[in-house]
Design a protein around this motif. Structure first.
Motif, PDB file in Angstrom:
ATOM      1  N   ASP A  32       0.950  -1.223  -0.045  1.00  0.00           N
ATOM      2  CA  ASP A  32      -0.213   0.079   0.175  1.00  0.00           C
ATOM      3  C   ASP A  32       0.831   1.044   0.038  1.00  0.00           C
ATOM      4  O   ASP A  32       1.022   1.913   0.934  1.00  0.00           O
ATOM      5  N   PRO A  33       1.378   1.795  -1.270  1.00  0.00           N
ATOM      6  CA  PRO A  33       2.424   2.695  -1.201  1.00  0.00           C
ATOM      7  C   PRO A  33       1.600   3.892  -0.805  1.00  0.00           C
ATOM      8  O   PRO A  33       2.476   4.778  -0.033  1.00  0.00           O
ATOM      9  N   ASN A  34       0.203   4.269  -0.735  1.00  0.00           N
ATOM     10  CA  ASN A  34      -0.352   5.418  -0.648  1.00  0.00           C
ATOM     11  C   ASN A  34      -0.272   5.526   1.160  1.00  0.00           C
ATOM     12  O   ASN A  34      -0.080   6.792   1.563  1.00  0.00           O
ATOM     13  N   PHE A  35      -0.280   4.577   1.734  1.00  0.00           N
ATOM     14  CA  PHE A  35      -0.391   4.623   3.240  1.00  0.00           C
ATOM     15  C   PHE A  35       1.345   5.018   3.639  1.00  0.00           C
ATOM     16  O   PHE A  35       1.513   5.930   4.510  1.00  0.00           O
ATOM     17  N   LEU A  37       3.473   6.561   1.923  1.00  0.00           N
ATOM     18  CA  LEU A  37       3.706   7.873   1.648  1.00  0.00           C
ATOM     19  C   LEU A  37       3.846   8.788   2.763  1.00  0.00           C
ATOM     20  O   LEU A  37       4.613  10.091   2.918  1.00  0.00           O
ATOM     21  N   LYS A  38       3.106   8.488   3.922  1.00  0.00           N
ATOM     22  CA  LYS A  38       3.035   9.223   5.062  1.00  0.00           C
ATOM     23  C   LYS A  38       4.275   9.368   5.940  1.00  0.00           C
ATOM     24  O   LYS A  38       4.384   9.955   6.716  1.00  0.00           O
ATOM     25  N   LEU A  74       7.146   0.022  -6.308  1.00  0.00           N
ATOM     26  CA  LEU A  74       5.801   0.571  -5.884  1.00  0.00           C
ATOM     27  C   LEU A  74       6.198   2.062  -5.132  1.00  0.00           C
ATOM     28  O   LEU A  74       5.321   3.098  -5.488  1.00  0.00           O
ATOM     29  N   MET A  75       7.425   2.201  -4.750  1.00  0.00           N
ATOM     30  CA  MET A  75       7.977   3.532  -4.159  1.00  0.00           C
ATOM     31  C   MET A  75       9.444   3.738  -4.767  1.00  0.00           C
ATOM     32  O   MET A  75      10.009   2.783  -5.143  1.00  0.00           O
ATOM     33  N   LYS A  83       5.612  14.128  -3.283  1.00  0.00           N
ATOM     34  CA  LYS A  83       4.167  14.637  -2.943  1.00  0.00           C
ATOM     35  C   LYS A  83       3.489  16.010  -3.446  1.00  0.00           C
ATOM     36  O   LYS A  83       4.241  16.750  -3.644  1.00  0.00           O
TER      37      LYS A  83
ATOM     38  N   LYS B  48       0.891  -1.802 -14.312  1.00  0.00           N
ATOM     39  CA  LYS B  48       1.240  -0.598 -13.370  1.00  0.00           C
ATOM     40  C   LYS B  48       2.671   0.211 -13.822  1.00  0.00           C
ATOM     41  O   LYS B  48       3.416  -0.553 -14.482  1.00  0.00           O
ATOM     42  N   ASN B 112     -11.720  -1.175   2.271  1.00  0.00           N
ATOM     43  CA  ASN B 112     -12.237  -0.050   1.764  1.00  0.00           C
ATOM     44  C   ASN B 112     -13.486   0.500   2.604  1.00  0.00           C
ATOM     45  O   ASN B 112     -13.891   1.584   2.615  1.00  0.00           O
ATOM     46  N   LYS B 115     -12.430   2.690   5.523  1.00  0.00           N
ATOM     47  CA  LYS B 115     -12.330   4.230   4.666  1.00  0.00           C
ATOM     48  C   LYS B 115     -13.686   4.719   4.199  1.00  0.00           C
ATOM     49  O   LYS B 115     -13.835   5.793   4.728  1.00  0.00           O
TER      50      LYS B 115
END
Lengths: 83, 125
Positions: A32-35, A37-38, A74-75, A83, B48, B112, B115
């Motif tokens: 989960d790269p979005n998580f 990123l924090k 992924l990152m 960002k 991706k 999800n 969320k």
């Protein structure tokens, strides 16, 4: 008059907390790269605990997860303006 | 040998067509089955963009396979990955009990829902 040093920036003192312990998260997912990123800065470097407030136990897990995410592209390892 | 939970993410080169991609994935699931591993879940994340170029490619087909089996399976699987030039990157991890329960929740789509719950709370506020 007390001899104790007073805090200079009274408004700026915010108590740090570990978001994982607070939210009861037990597993840091590298997929989960979005998580994740924090926990990295603009250049994709891992932020220190003194900034994020993460506990030592989870800082290790975060570092491990970021390392795995980087390996799987992924990152990024290094970048500008993430960002 | 002790049976453990594993998950593997591998990236295939973007120059393949769909049938070739299918064939490659089938090949690796066959490798697992031959070594008496139980495949729990497979996910295709599709084409991706990579965060940085690998072998001068900027995209790749991502696949995730969760399986249970003995530890010697990993060596066999990774050898098959290394021998196959269509695979540009792979990573196998052992799952602890927290990871297993997390993956189960992820499969059931509870992530999800959390969320959406948060979002709905945010909207209510």
């Amino acid at each position: 008059m007390s001899l104790a040093n007073e805090k200079i920036h009274k408004q700026d003192t915010r108590t740090k907390y570990c978001r994982f312990k607070k939210a009861g998260i037990k597993y840091v997912d590298y997929k989960d790269p979005n998580f994740l990123l924090k926990f990295v800065n603009e250049q994709g470097r891992i932020l220190p605990r003194r900034i994020t407030g993460t506990s030592l136990k989870f800082q290790r897990k975060v570092a491990q997860a970021v390392a795995k995410a980087r390996h799987l592209a992924l990152m990024p390892y290094v970048t500008d303006s993430l960002k | 040998m002790e049976v453990r939970n594993y998950e593997t993410v591998f990236i295939l080169t973007p120059v393949l067509n769909e049938s070739q991609v299918q064939e490659t994935v089938e090949k690796f699931s066959q490798v697992l089955k031959e070594n008496s591993a139980d495949i729990i879940n497979t996910e295709a994340w599709g084409l991706k963009k990579l965060a940085y170029p690998i072998q001068k490619k900027s995209t790749g087909y991502y696949f995730l396979v969760e399986f249970t089996g003995a530890g010697n399976i990993v060596d066999t699987l990774e050898l098959a990955f290394r021998r196959d030039e269509r695979v540009i990157r792979f990573l196998t991890t052992v799952l602890d009990k927290h990871a297993v329960s997390y993956n189960q929740r992820r499969r059931n789509g509870e992530m999800n829902q959390q969320k959406t719950k948060k979002e709905s709370e945010a909207v209510a506020q």
